[in-house]
Design a protein around this motif. Sequence first.
Motif, short mmCIF file in Angstrom:
data_model
loop_
_atom_site.label_atom_id
_atom_site.label_comp_id
_atom_site.label_asym_id
_atom_site.label_seq_id
_atom_site.Cartn_x
_atom_site.Cartn_y
_atom_site.Cartn_z
N LEU A 213 62.64 85.48 86.74
CA LEU A 213 61.58 85.97 87.62
C LEU A 213 62.18 86.82 88.74
O LEU A 213 61.65 87.90 89.06
N ILE A 214 63.27 86.35 89.33
CA ILE A 214 63.92 87.11 90.40
C ILE A 214 64.42 88.46 89.88
O ILE A 214 64.26 89.50 90.52
N GLY A 215 65.00 88.44 88.68
CA GLY A 215 65.48 89.70 88.10
C GLY A 215 64.36 90.70 87.88
O GLY A 215 64.53 91.90 88.11
N SER B 285 53.80 93.31 92.92
CA SER B 285 54.85 92.36 93.30
C SER B 285 54.24 91.06 93.79
O SER B 285 54.69 89.95 93.43
N LEU B 286 53.19 91.17 94.61
CA LEU B 286 52.52 89.97 95.13
C LEU B 286 51.91 89.15 94.00
O LEU B 286 52.02 87.92 93.98
N LEU B 287 51.27 89.82 93.05
CA LEU B 287 50.68 89.10 91.92
C LEU B 287 51.74 88.37 91.11
O LEU B 287 51.50 87.25 90.62
N MET B 288 52.92 88.98 90.96
CA MET B 288 53.99 88.32 90.21
C MET B 288 54.49 87.07 90.92
O MET B 288 54.86 86.08 90.27
N VAL B 289 54.52 87.11 92.24
CA VAL B 289 54.96 85.93 93.00
C VAL B 289 53.92 84.81 92.87
O VAL B 289 54.26 83.64 92.67
N ILE B 290 52.64 85.18 92.96
CA ILE B 290 51.57 84.18 92.88
C ILE B 290 51.41 83.66 91.45
O ILE B 290 51.20 82.47 91.23
N PHE B 291 51.53 84.57 90.48
CA PHE B 291 51.37 84.21 89.06
C PHE B 291 52.65 84.58 88.30
O PHE B 291 52.70 85.61 87.62
N PRO B 292 53.70 83.78 88.41
CA PRO B 292 54.99 84.12 87.78
C PRO B 292 54.92 84.27 86.27
O PRO B 292 55.78 84.92 85.67
N GLN B 293 53.90 83.68 85.63
CA GLN B 293 53.80 83.78 84.18
C GLN B 293 53.54 85.21 83.71
O GLN B 293 53.70 85.51 82.53
N ILE B 294 53.14 86.09 84.61
CA ILE B 294 53.03 87.51 84.26
C ILE B 294 54.36 88.00 83.71
O ILE B 294 54.41 88.77 82.74
N ALA B 295 55.43 87.54 84.31
CA ALA B 295 56.77 87.93 83.85
C ALA B 295 57.37 86.92 82.88
O ALA B 295 58.09 87.29 81.95
N ILE C 115 62.02 84.27 98.04
CA ILE C 115 61.54 85.37 97.22
C ILE C 115 61.11 86.55 98.09
O ILE C 115 61.42 87.71 97.80
N PHE C 116 60.40 86.25 99.19
CA PHE C 116 59.98 87.31 100.11
C PHE C 116 61.18 88.03 100.70
O PHE C 116 61.21 89.27 100.76
N ALA C 117 62.20 87.28 101.10
CA ALA C 117 63.39 87.90 101.69
C ALA C 117 64.10 88.79 100.68
O ALA C 117 64.56 89.88 101.01
N ILE C 118 64.18 88.33 99.42
CA ILE C 118 64.83 89.12 98.37
C ILE C 118 64.06 90.42 98.13
O ILE C 118 64.66 91.51 98.05
N CYS C 119 62.75 90.33 98.02
CA CYS C 119 61.93 91.52 97.77
C CYS C 119 62.07 92.53 98.90
O CYS C 119 62.22 93.73 98.66
N VAL C 120 62.02 92.05 100.14
CA VAL C 120 62.14 92.95 101.29
C VAL C 120 63.51 93.61 101.32
O VAL C 120 63.63 94.83 101.53
N ALA C 121 64.56 92.82 101.08
CA ALA C 121 65.92 93.35 101.12
C ALA C 121 66.14 94.43 100.06
O ALA C 121 66.69 95.50 100.34
N PHE C 122 65.70 94.16 98.84
CA PHE C 122 65.88 95.13 97.77
C PHE C 122 64.98 96.35 97.96
O PHE C 122 65.39 97.48 97.67
N PHE C 123 63.75 96.13 98.43
CA PHE C 123 62.83 97.26 98.65
C PHE C 123 63.40 98.22 99.69
O PHE C 123 63.46 99.44 99.48
N ILE C 124 63.85 97.68 100.83
CA ILE C 124 64.40 98.53 101.88
C ILE C 124 65.70 99.18 101.42
O ILE C 124 65.94 100.38 101.64
N GLY C 125 66.56 98.40 100.74
CA GLY C 125 67.83 98.95 100.29
C GLY C 125 67.66 100.10 99.32
O GLY C 125 68.33 101.13 99.43
N CYS C 126 66.73 99.95 98.37
CA CYS C 126 66.52 100.99 97.35
C CYS C 126 65.82 102.23 97.91
O CYS C 126 65.80 103.27 97.26
#
Length: 426
Positions: A356-358, A407-417, A316-327
């Motif tokens: 959740l990833i989406g 973003s961090l809160l969503m990873v820790i508490f996925p039920q937000i999404a 999840i961390f790798a995906i977030c970093v990749a999309f954040f930098i790419g965008c």
Amino acid sequence: MATTMLLIMIVLMLLGFPMMVPMLVATLAGFLLYLPNLRTDIIIQQMISGISPVALITVPMFILAADIVTRGRTANRLLDLAMTFFGHIRGGLAVTAALSCTMFGAISGSTQATVVAIGGPLRPRMLKAGYEDKFTTALIINASDIAFLIPPSIGMIVFGIVGKVSIAELFLAGIGPGLLILVLFSAYSVWYAWRKDLPLMQRATWKERLAAMRKASLATMFPVLIVGGLFTGMFSPTEVAAMAVLYAFILEVFIHRAVSLRDLPAIAYSTGLITGIVFILVGAGAAFSWLISFAQIPQQIIGGLGLADAGPYTIIFAICVAFFIGCMFVDSIVVTLILTPIFMPLVLAAGIDPVLIGTLVTLQMAIGSATPPFGCDIFTACAVFRKPYLDVIAGTPPFILLLLFASLLMVIFPQIALFLPTLAFR
């Protein structure tokens, strides 16, 4: 192969070609140089296949609905409604800006349309009330990004098609994070106003509030129509998009009478232009994705990064970093088309919920659209507010940090999404 394609794309982008050209040229080069035995007409087949999913019908319809309401009175009525309830508190104008951007985003699904529709009338009021220009501009830009998360979201539609994830579930999953960001921005705005000791505005009377509610009542039915239709299962995403267009047409043409029938050709032209760009990108991305998947480039990249045996949080961390930098550098739709086929097999193999990833990916798209150097909302604000680039980005760091915290809160508490999709569909 991957290195050659990447270099081709970088060179063509630096030369100023629109993004679909680097993607198509890199794809064609990959075919000719490394897979000469394959027929090149496969590229055309994959492009056509990429724009064939029925769910893509929602894209032009949501864009058309957004174009209609942007030219109408909906934005001002939502703005007045938020102002009557929150304008009198410390930081009320800033809270009004964040809330208005959220409500209009639930109608338009477009960050840039929200910057124009809400930022245009509200920014002068905030400056007159004593808010710093850099804070005001940054708030409008970043609050507009909530439109990426609150349905309808074109980013979620594209991710859903490329990643083969339910668009209806993605739409509902974006509501919780969108409201979370609204709360974070509002809290920061109140703190900012207290620190700057900004003056209070006069409290609206209940008569004024009821009048504003009456005027905005039909506009607020947009999110009810979209979210309610999906949550109850009464409408599919495609049917919701069609209903949104019909409702926007009736509201602005026959009820508000802010859009005339003579305006419709220009609105249709604008919709067609944006839709054409999106569909060309999707088609080019489909061909590109097929090629890298056929050549097993995702597996090579994941193996090279050491993600093949990584745990869910690392992925999840790798995906977030990749999309954040790419965008930060490239249009978010393009980043989605390129990176989603690389990471989705890894997500599924690790047992991570793709919804959740989406949602996390869409949030990174939102952050990237307002992050230097090339966030699209930055340049929209430069044009709309007639401000230099450096002035526009001066106040963005605190809001970017808040978005990363979300973003961090969503990873820790996925039920937000995941709470609403689970409640409605699982």
